[in-house]
Write an enzyme that holds these catalytic residues in place. Structure first.
Site, short mmCIF file in Angstrom:
data_model
loop_
_atom_site.label_atom_id
_atom_site.label_comp_id
_atom_site.label_asym_id
_atom_site.label_seq_id
_atom_site.Cartn_x
_atom_site.Cartn_y
_atom_site.Cartn_z
N GLU A 147 9.04 -12.13 5.73
CA GLU A 147 9.95 -12.09 4.59
C GLU A 147 11.35 -11.66 5.04
O GLU A 147 12.36 -12.28 4.68
CB GLU A 147 9.47 -11.09 3.53
CG GLU A 147 8.42 -11.57 2.59
CD GLU A 147 8.09 -10.53 1.53
OE1 GLU A 147 7.26 -10.83 0.67
OE2 GLU A 147 8.67 -9.42 1.57
N GLY B 223 -2.81 -10.92 7.52
CA GLY B 223 -2.61 -12.34 7.71
C GLY B 223 -1.25 -12.66 8.30
O GLY B 223 -0.33 -11.87 8.23
N GLU C 3 0.82 -1.21 0.00
CA GLU C 3 0.00 0.00 0.00
C GLU C 3 0.86 1.27 0.00
O GLU C 3 0.40 2.33 -0.40
CB GLU C 3 -0.93 0.01 1.21
CG GLU C 3 -0.23 0.21 2.55
CD GLU C 3 -1.20 0.22 3.71
OE1 GLU C 3 -1.01 1.06 4.61
OE2 GLU C 3 -2.13 -0.61 3.72
N THR D 37 4.16 1.55 -1.56
CA THR D 37 5.04 1.81 -2.72
C THR D 37 4.77 0.97 -3.96
O THR D 37 5.42 1.17 -4.98
CB THR D 37 6.51 1.55 -2.31
OG1 THR D 37 6.68 0.16 -2.01
CG2 THR D 37 6.91 2.40 -1.12
#
Length: 766
Positions: free
Chosen positions: A302, A268, A236, A238
């Site tokens: 990540e 999530g 949201e 970039t």
């Protein structure tokens, strides 16, 4: 006023890959058969891939066809020819709305042409344009938003500098200048060398060693690399802006970048296995730390995985602090601090996970990177140039350090699936071809080049074209585009503008578009080079005999996208070495006795082994073919259906020829002598006039002349004197067979060509 409009963005954020250089929007009744058609032809001659709607009729008041919308989306630039009746077509107005929409936030360009209309009338909707819109206000009184969108699109369009063409200006000169300007723009978009050079000069501002402060200097190769770069970012913040521009900049440099196209599950906890695999298989990581990055559990997971890969294998992270301070990330203050207080409440029973996120952020914030905020003198576009140059240099350095052994291993691994498929293939009717194809493929796999040029060479009739065609059919489904150019030597010599014809055929086959037109050889080179440079293609150039054929069809590896394979068949080995130094050269050798016997038996008995009472004769006969597949096919086809006495007579005849050194021409002569008069006539006509022509076309001409062409052609095919290409229904005669046919005619009257039954050279025609 001849200037383009484009946004200030440095790279397009449109995720749709450009297929056309230019989309032409125009009012058919005003300019289709005049100005617009001349402009379209001029663009094509310049090698510019232009889209002009030449099939659809004017559809006033109807919705735009999906195909047209797609063409607009897939175009890099737009030319809008605003003529007197342009606004009277809702089709045209919908096109303009879509064009304006596609240029928002991108570098796409619009060039308006005011063709016998005043720009003021277009902008203010006065005069003819005003009358049309008065009508629309009444007709669409229930949909005023639609009319407003049309008015706004025209106002936007008329505010862009363009060309004003009226009766006082020379249209041809205007078209020439417009085409030149478009060509310059298109070329500049495709060529990145200049931008790369500028970027490399700027890269010196950042010491590349600063990126290694928290990672090992030695890189391990204990992982399978699929991507050069993995990008981690908060969607949201970039996705549609900075990240998208950076992604396309990296892609244009040929850097294989993973960017998650699926909208992130912001709230999530799970992260897809595909993403985790992509991280594991990436060489470098770009982490774009933005205001809301830490609010995403997805992003934090990540990042933990990225840090883990860095610690294990010494890979590199390039952090970008996008409108956030490194200290805010490192110490989790400000918005990062607020987010982590929420995480600790939410994951109160799993605080170890939260601590792993904090640790990952501290690690990445300790690495020197780029700070992009509103206070820097550099634009985002300049930062993107600098980042792209740095990553490009790192990727190039890694490639340069690969040893030749590791390259071969990589190539072998990349082609492993292909090898397994090909090994189980037995080519019907071509005994021995399966082992030849596997051997050829194994050689291909040894090449580690990004774009592989492979030359197949050998004597006439040895099977070069058959090998290339068989291999082409086996692997062609693995490419984005494919083209098999048959008989390059023959076509370039006999066809009018033969090289242009071949260039057109190449592009038409790859893009599956028969409407593609090439103006001249130089335009064709530009079109091939510019349209295929990012496309993975399979190209076969069959029977090449001159340097200029290679130079206009496939001169350099930069013309083709990564993973492309270019196969060239030729008798001239030196030709390949001159153009493609260091490329793979594959010699097709004669068949061994076992393979020769199998091929001969297949043609004479439709079995890979002759009957027991024919074995001795078969072995004696194949000695005269000397392992040449064409000779074996001709001899086997000649003896098919003949009895044993006729086989013995043929053997005696060959022994007589052999006393004066047997040549393949002698076998050809035996086959020709056995033909009926009708079959000889058809054979010589095809050898002289119709080699490479459509079968139905040839049959129609011959049957109109009183010949039973269908039967004659079938017999010639059965005797292997002629081949039918099932892909395009064309008749093909091997060059040796064709040359023999032409020599038969020349012998009719060698000193006086006018006395021959057939003439090819118009110089000798009365």
């Amino acid at each position: 006023m001849e200037n383009f409009y484009s946004s200030s963005s440095s790279f397009s954020s449109n995720s749709i890959k450009s297929t056309h250089d230019v989309y032409l929007s125009f009012r058919g009744v005003d300019t289709r058969n005049g100005f617009t058609s001349h402009l379209y032809s001029a663009l094509i001659r310049k090698g510019i891939l232009a889209f002009m709607d030449v099939k659809l009729q004017e559809m006033v008041g109807e919705d735009m066809a999906s195909a047209v919308f797609r063409a607009i989306e897939e175009s890099e630039s737009y030319i809008v020819v605003l003529s007197e009746n342009y606004a009277s077509s809702t089709w045209c107005l919908n096109e303009v709305v879509k064009i304006i929409e596609c240029t928002e936030g991108t570098e796409k360009m619009i060039l308006p042409i005011f063709y016998h209309v005043n720009p003021f009338d277009v902008r203010k909707q006065t005069g003819r344009f005003g009358k049309v819109f008065s009508f629309y206000e009444e007709r669409f009184s229930d949909d005023t938003q639609k009319v407003w969108s049309w008015r706004n699109a025209l106002r936007r369009l008329a505010s862009i500098s363009g060309w004003h063409i009226d009766h006082t200006r020379d249209e041809a000169k205007c078209i020439h200048r417009i085409t030149a300007e478009i060509f310059e723009r298109v070329t500049s978009l495709r060529k990145t060398e200049k931008a790369t050079k500028r970027s490399e000069e700027k890269v010196e501002e950042i010491d590349s060693t600063t990126f290694d402060s928290s990672v090992s200097q030695s890189s391990s190769s204990n992982f399978i690399k699929t991507y050069d770069v993995f990008m981690s970012f908060k969607g949201e913040d970039t996705r549609s802006g900075f990240t998208s521009h950076l992604y396309y900049a990296l892609s244009e440099e040929g850097i294989l970048t993973y960017m998650d196209d699926v909208k992130q599950l912001e709230n999530g906890e799970g992260i897809s296995s595909t993403l985790l695999e992509a991280i594991e298989e990436s060489e470098y990581f770009i982490v774009i730390l933005s205001k809301n990055y830490a609010s995403s559990v997805w992003c934090l997971t990540e990042l933990v995985k990225i840090i883990e890969c860095v610690q294990i294998s010494g890979r590199k992270i390039f952090p970008i602090f996008y409108h956030v301070a490194p200290a805010e990330v490192r110490n989790q203050r400000g918005t990062f601090g607020e987010v982590f207080r929420k995480h600790e409440q939410r994951f109160i029973h799993d605080l170890e996970k939260v601590q792993s996120w904090r640790y990952a952020l501290r690690r990445v914030a300790d690495i020197a990177g780029w700070l992009i905020d509103g206070y820097s003198r550099k634009s985002e576009a300049e930062f993107i140039e600098q980042i792209t140059a740095m990553v490009s240099k790192r990727v190039a350095d890694v490639v340069a350090k690969k040893t030749s052994i590791s390259k071969k291993e990589k190539a072998t691994k990349r082609s492993k699936e292909n090898v397994e498929e090909i090994k189980i293939v037995a080519v019907e009717g071509l005994p021995g071809m399966d082992s030849l194809v596997n051997d050829f493929h194994s050689s291909v796999c040894q090449s580690s080049a990004d774009v592989r040029f492979i030359g197949i060479f050998g004597t006439s009739g040895i099977g070069k074209t058959t090998l290339a065609r068989t291999y082409y059919q086996l692997i062609s489904q693995k490419f984005e585009g494919k083209s098999f150019l048959k008989n390059v030597r023959e076509v370039s010599k006999k066809k009018e503008n033969g090289l242009v014809f071949l260039q057109t055929q190449l592009l038409s086959e790859i893009f599956k578009d028969k409407s593609i037109t090439v103006g001249d050889v130089h335009n064709g080179i530009d079109m091939i080079r510019n349209s295929l440079c990012h496309k993975k293609v399979l190209l076969v150039l069959d029977d090449v005999d001159k340097l200029d054929q290679l130079k206009v069809l496939a001169e350099k590896d930069s013309w083709f996208g990564s993973g492309s394979i270019i196969i060239i068949t030729t008798k001239d080995e030196s030709l390949l070495e001159e153009v493609y130094k260091g490329s793979l050269l594959y010699r097709v050798n004669k068949l061994d006795r076992r393979e020769a016997l199998q091929l001969f038996a297949w043609k004479s008995f439709k079995s890979i082994y002759p009957p027991e009472n024919y074995i001795t004769l078969s072995r004696q006969l194949i000695e005269y073919a000397n392992g040449v597949p064409l000779a074996l096919e001709l001899l086997g086809s000649f003896l098919w259906t003949k009895d044993k006495r006729e086989w013995a007579d043929t053997l005696d005849r060959l022994k007589n020829y052999y006393k004066k050194v047997l040549k393949i021409d002698d076998i050809l002569q035996i086959c020709f002598d056995e033909l009926e008069e009708l079959e000889k006539h058809i054979f010589l006509d095809i050898a002289y006039f119709f080699n490479g022509y459509d079968k139905n076309y040839v049959m129609q001409i011959m049957e109109n002349s009183g010949f039973r062409a269908r039967i004659g052609i079938r017999i010639l095919i059965d005797k292997s004197l002629l081949r039918l290409d099932q892909n395009d229904n064309t008749l093909w005669m091997h060059e040796l067979i064709q040359e023999m046919g032409q020599e038969i005619v020349r012998k009719e009257c060698r000193k006086e060509p006018e006395g021959r039954s057939r003439l090819w050279d118009l110089h000798f025609c009365p």
